[in-house]
Design an enzyme around this catalytic site. Sequence first.
Site, PDB file in Angstrom:
ATOM      1  N   LYS A 107       0.541  -1.152   0.146  1.00  0.00           N
ATOM      2  CA  LYS A 107      -0.494   0.523  -0.424  1.00  0.00           C
ATOM      3  C   LYS A 107       0.680   1.271   0.115  1.00  0.00           C
ATOM      4  O   LYS A 107       0.556   2.350  -0.675  1.00  0.00           O
ATOM      5  CB  LYS A 107      -1.098   0.383   1.668  1.00  0.00           C
ATOM      6  CG  LYS A 107      -1.914   1.103   1.387  1.00  0.00           C
ATOM      7  CD  LYS A 107      -2.424   1.245   2.964  1.00  0.00           C
ATOM      8  CE  LYS A 107      -2.902   0.496   3.561  1.00  0.00           C
ATOM      9  NZ  LYS A 107      -3.523  -0.447   4.885  1.00  0.00           N
ATOM     10  N   LYS A 167       3.389  -1.824  11.142  1.00  0.00           N
ATOM     11  CA  LYS A 167       1.965  -2.315  12.016  1.00  0.00           C
ATOM     12  C   LYS A 167       2.552  -2.260  12.759  1.00  0.00           C
ATOM     13  O   LYS A 167       3.262  -3.306  13.511  1.00  0.00           O
ATOM     14  CB  LYS A 167       0.994  -3.176  11.145  1.00  0.00           C
ATOM     15  CG  LYS A 167      -0.705  -2.809  11.336  1.00  0.00           C
ATOM     16  CD  LYS A 167      -0.963  -1.390  10.494  1.00  0.00           C
ATOM     17  CE  LYS A 167      -2.216  -1.380  10.626  1.00  0.00           C
ATOM     18  NZ  LYS A 167      -2.777  -0.317   9.810  1.00  0.00           N
ATOM     19  N   GLY A 185      -2.845   5.989  13.574  1.00  0.00           N
ATOM     20  CA  GLY A 185      -4.076   5.119  13.974  1.00  0.00           C
ATOM     21  C   GLY A 185      -3.982   4.149  13.222  1.00  0.00           C
ATOM     22  O   GLY A 185      -4.383   4.190  12.085  1.00  0.00           O
ATOM     23  N   ASP A 186      -5.660   3.815  13.348  1.00  0.00           N
ATOM     24  CA  ASP A 186      -6.761   2.468  12.892  1.00  0.00           C
ATOM     25  C   ASP A 186      -7.137   2.496  14.386  1.00  0.00           C
ATOM     26  O   ASP A 186      -8.124   3.178  14.555  1.00  0.00           O
ATOM     27  CB  ASP A 186      -5.549   1.122  12.711  1.00  0.00           C
ATOM     28  CG  ASP A 186      -5.866  -0.060  11.864  1.00  0.00           C
ATOM     29  OD1 ASP A 186      -5.853   0.616  10.607  1.00  0.00           O
ATOM     30  OD2 ASP A 186      -6.909  -0.662  12.223  1.00  0.00           O
ATOM     31  N   ASN A 229     -13.490   6.203  11.262  1.00  0.00           N
ATOM     32  CA  ASN A 229     -13.077   7.114  11.226  1.00  0.00           C
ATOM     33  C   ASN A 229     -13.386   7.143   8.997  1.00  0.00           C
ATOM     34  O   ASN A 229     -13.682   7.820   8.956  1.00  0.00           O
ATOM     35  CB  ASN A 229     -11.587   7.407  10.873  1.00  0.00           C
ATOM     36  CG  ASN A 229     -10.668   8.021  10.039  1.00  0.00           C
ATOM     37  OD1 ASN A 229     -10.674   7.522   9.540  1.00  0.00           O
ATOM     38  ND2 ASN A 229     -11.093   9.063  10.783  1.00  0.00           N
TER      39      ASN A 229
HETATM   40  P1  NDP Z   1     -12.661   2.981  13.717  1.00  0.00           P
HETATM   41  O1  NDP Z   1     -12.111   2.596  14.582  1.00  0.00           O
HETATM   42  O2  NDP Z   1     -12.712   4.699  14.011  1.00  0.00           O
HETATM   43  O3  NDP Z   1     -13.817   2.415  13.341  1.00  0.00           O
HETATM   44  C1  NDP Z   1     -14.297   1.062  13.325  1.00  0.00           C
HETATM   45  C2  NDP Z   1     -15.328   0.522  13.142  1.00  0.00           C
HETATM   46  O4  NDP Z   1     -15.441  -0.604  12.318  1.00  0.00           O
HETATM   47  C3  NDP Z   1     -16.661   0.871  14.262  1.00  0.00           C
HETATM   48  O5  NDP Z   1     -17.709   1.099  13.256  1.00  0.00           O
HETATM   49  C4  NDP Z   1     -16.432  -0.457  14.816  1.00  0.00           C
HETATM   50  O6  NDP Z   1     -17.488  -0.591  15.279  1.00  0.00           O
HETATM   51  C5  NDP Z   1     -17.083  -0.915  13.228  1.00  0.00           C
HETATM   52  N1  NDP Z   1     -16.094  -2.661  13.067  1.00  0.00           N
HETATM   53  C6  NDP Z   1     -14.863  -3.137  14.044  1.00  0.00           C
HETATM   54  N2  NDP Z   1     -15.299  -4.446  14.274  1.00  0.00           N
HETATM   55  C7  NDP Z   1     -16.313  -4.647  13.980  1.00  0.00           C
HETATM   56  C8  NDP Z   1     -16.775  -6.308  13.255  1.00  0.00           C
HETATM   57  N3  NDP Z   1     -15.925  -7.199  13.740  1.00  0.00           N
HETATM   58  N4  NDP Z   1     -17.741  -5.736  13.382  1.00  0.00           N
HETATM   59  C9  NDP Z   1     -18.697  -4.920  12.467  1.00  0.00           C
HETATM   60  N5  NDP Z   1     -18.481  -3.806  12.575  1.00  0.00           N
HETATM   61  C10 NDP Z   1     -16.838  -3.916  13.406  1.00  0.00           C
HETATM   62  O7  NDP Z   1     -11.724   2.692  12.719  1.00  0.00           O
HETATM   63  P2  NDP Z   1     -11.435   2.864  10.964  1.00  0.00           P
HETATM   64  O8  NDP Z   1     -12.643   3.789  10.456  1.00  0.00           O
HETATM   65  O9  NDP Z   1      -9.895   3.849  11.756  1.00  0.00           O
HETATM   66  O10 NDP Z   1     -11.207   1.956  10.945  1.00  0.00           O
HETATM   67  C11 NDP Z   1     -12.261   0.839  10.041  1.00  0.00           C
HETATM   68  C12 NDP Z   1     -10.646   0.063   8.443  1.00  0.00           C
HETATM   69  O11 NDP Z   1     -10.388   0.755   8.473  1.00  0.00           O
HETATM   70  C13 NDP Z   1      -9.853  -0.387   9.511  1.00  0.00           C
HETATM   71  O12 NDP Z   1      -9.839  -2.171   8.866  1.00  0.00           O
HETATM   72  C14 NDP Z   1      -8.586  -0.369   9.107  1.00  0.00           C
HETATM   73  O13 NDP Z   1      -7.792  -1.413   9.561  1.00  0.00           O
HETATM   74  C15 NDP Z   1      -8.744  -0.004   7.961  1.00  0.00           C
HETATM   75  N6  NDP Z   1      -8.382   1.342   7.738  1.00  0.00           N
HETATM   76  C16 NDP Z   1      -8.092   2.317   8.283  1.00  0.00           C
HETATM   77  C17 NDP Z   1      -7.284   3.739   7.618  1.00  0.00           C
HETATM   78  C18 NDP Z   1      -7.369   4.982   8.723  1.00  0.00           C
HETATM   79  O14 NDP Z   1      -6.420   6.272   8.509  1.00  0.00           O
HETATM   80  N7  NDP Z   1      -7.642   5.756   9.831  1.00  0.00           N
HETATM   81  C19 NDP Z   1      -6.254   4.079   7.040  1.00  0.00           C
HETATM   82  C20 NDP Z   1      -6.505   2.420   6.019  1.00  0.00           C
HETATM   83  C21 NDP Z   1      -7.839   1.476   6.418  1.00  0.00           C
HETATM   84  P3  NDP Z   1     -17.391  -1.138  17.303  1.00  0.00           P
HETATM   85  O15 NDP Z   1     -16.894   0.506  17.476  1.00  0.00           O
HETATM   86  O16 NDP Z   1     -18.641  -1.462  17.670  1.00  0.00           O
HETATM   87  O17 NDP Z   1     -16.343  -1.756  17.259  1.00  0.00           O
HETATM   88  O1  2IT Z   2      -4.124   0.661   7.276  1.00  0.00           O
HETATM   89  C1  2IT Z   2      -3.733   2.072   7.139  1.00  0.00           C
HETATM   90  O2  2IT Z   2      -3.255   2.662   5.957  1.00  0.00           O
HETATM   91  C2  2IT Z   2      -3.945   3.224   8.487  1.00  0.00           C
HETATM   92  N1  2IT Z   2      -4.116   2.226   9.455  1.00  0.00           N
HETATM   93  C3  2IT Z   2      -3.015   4.088   8.587  1.00  0.00           C
HETATM   94  C4  2IT Z   2      -1.870   3.901   8.787  1.00  0.00           C
HETATM   95  C5  2IT Z   2      -1.346   5.686   8.886  1.00  0.00           C
HETATM   96  O3  2IT Z   2       0.659   5.222   8.825  1.00  0.00           O
HETATM   97  O4  2IT Z   2      -1.168   6.822   8.676  1.00  0.00           O
END
Ligand code: NDP
Ligand code: 2IT
Length: 450
Positions: A117, A129, A168-169, A244
Amino acid sequence: MQFSNTYVQSVYDGLEKRYPEQKEFLEAAGNVLFSLQPVVEKNPQIEKFAILERITEPERTIMFRVPWVDDNGKVQVNRGYRVQFNSAIGPYKGGLRFHPTVNLSVIKFLGFEQIFKNSLTTLPMGGGKGGSDFDPKGKSDMEVMRFCQSFMTELAKHIGPDTDVPAGDIGVGGREVGYMFGQYKRLQNEFTGVLTGKGLSFGGSLARTEATGYGLCYYVEEMLKCMKNDSFAGKTVVVSGAGNVAIYATEKATQLGAKVVALCDSNGYIVDNNGVNLDVVKQIKEVERGRIKEYAERVPGSEYHEGCKGIWTVKADVYLPCATQNEIDEESAKAIVANGAIAVGEGANMPSTPEAIKVFQNAGILFSPAKASNAGGVAVSGLEMSQNSERLSWSFEEVDQKLENIMKTIFHSCYDAAEKYGMSGDLVAGANIAGFEKVCNAMIAQGITY
Ligand code: NDP
Ligand code: 2IT
């Protein structure tokens, strides 16, 4: 898993033998190795320099104890991880996940994906990670702070602005990054860009909060345009998650003229056929840290359903899974196809199982893999690093414009790589190949170090 190339088969078999319990890591590695077979056949240096054996083994794995004291004065212990997977093209870079399901397999799969990525973003970032099995849900701010400080007390020994830059993640947002940055600064007596996703008053980049969700939509818009002469305008969209990535994917899809009709969290999903009211979602999730169920209590005409799987039965043109890994299995993929979907864009990391991906590809649905379509978050993290290095900050518009260009470029790199290897339209193969080539060349050029 079966491969036609014997070298690739032997590398995968070796992983399966050494790490039989690491299901998520084997799934991610298997997917990439499968796509790389035609590249391996064209380039004998890959086998000669054992590139596949090396790229599937982290350069360094750090695991540590994280003790902290809860509000009742009780000592709690969690486990912390940082997997520094590959530094061929830049310092290790990747997020931190705080969630009870975190284990070494999950962190390795995420770190492995991050290598390709980050390479796709065109920015100089290696792959890494980390995270912990700590669950921030239901914890007070002070508990989260004490946990973050303890976590960083160990992590600080292993990271740095030119070594490894976490972000974050799941479960790690601005609050957690702030607490960790504060502790790093105190320990090292250094104000540097050691983390991204920081608050705007201490080195954070404008548009980092929005970046992953916005980037996903920029990528999908380009995919729809180039592969179907279509766009988000007038489409119905289902987004999973309510964090997010989901929130800002919903915001951008709506700005591009689509109507988002469903969101979920790990307990259940909401359907709002009038189009999700994002102000209400932001109030519940970002301000109150509440549950998505509350949306249906506040917005007339919307419904709440217990359980997550049902969200994939909600009819839409475009599906954007933005919650977590393996949230779409074969059965859910079949429901999506039966609903007449035209595209699936992965916002979460590895949200579709291998069986689900097959269903999408066989049905001829446009499918963009996570490492390409969710790269906007780490791309803007890379831009945050640039701004920190030059001690300047760019406007929202400038960062957002760069993000849009990067996402379009990523789409075209994936599309072109698939084309080059005779797999026209297969963006899964294209993303794996395009991401791999730069890292592979850098590893060969740098000799047998790691
Ligand atoms: P958040 O913690 O902000 O939100 C995660 C969301 O997904 C919450 O609504 C959570 O619900 C839900 N969730 C988590 N586990 C489950 C599950 N088992 N079943 C259903 N819903 C679930 O995380 P992000 O939005 O940052 O991350 C979401 C995804 O995006 C992840 O896969 C992450 O790796 C990926 N990602 C994030 C990036 C970033 O910049 N933040 C960048 C690239 C990828 P609940 O509150 O109930 O746990
Ligand atoms: O999965 C991802 O790409 C992230 N959670 C963001 C990683 C980052 O360094 O901004």
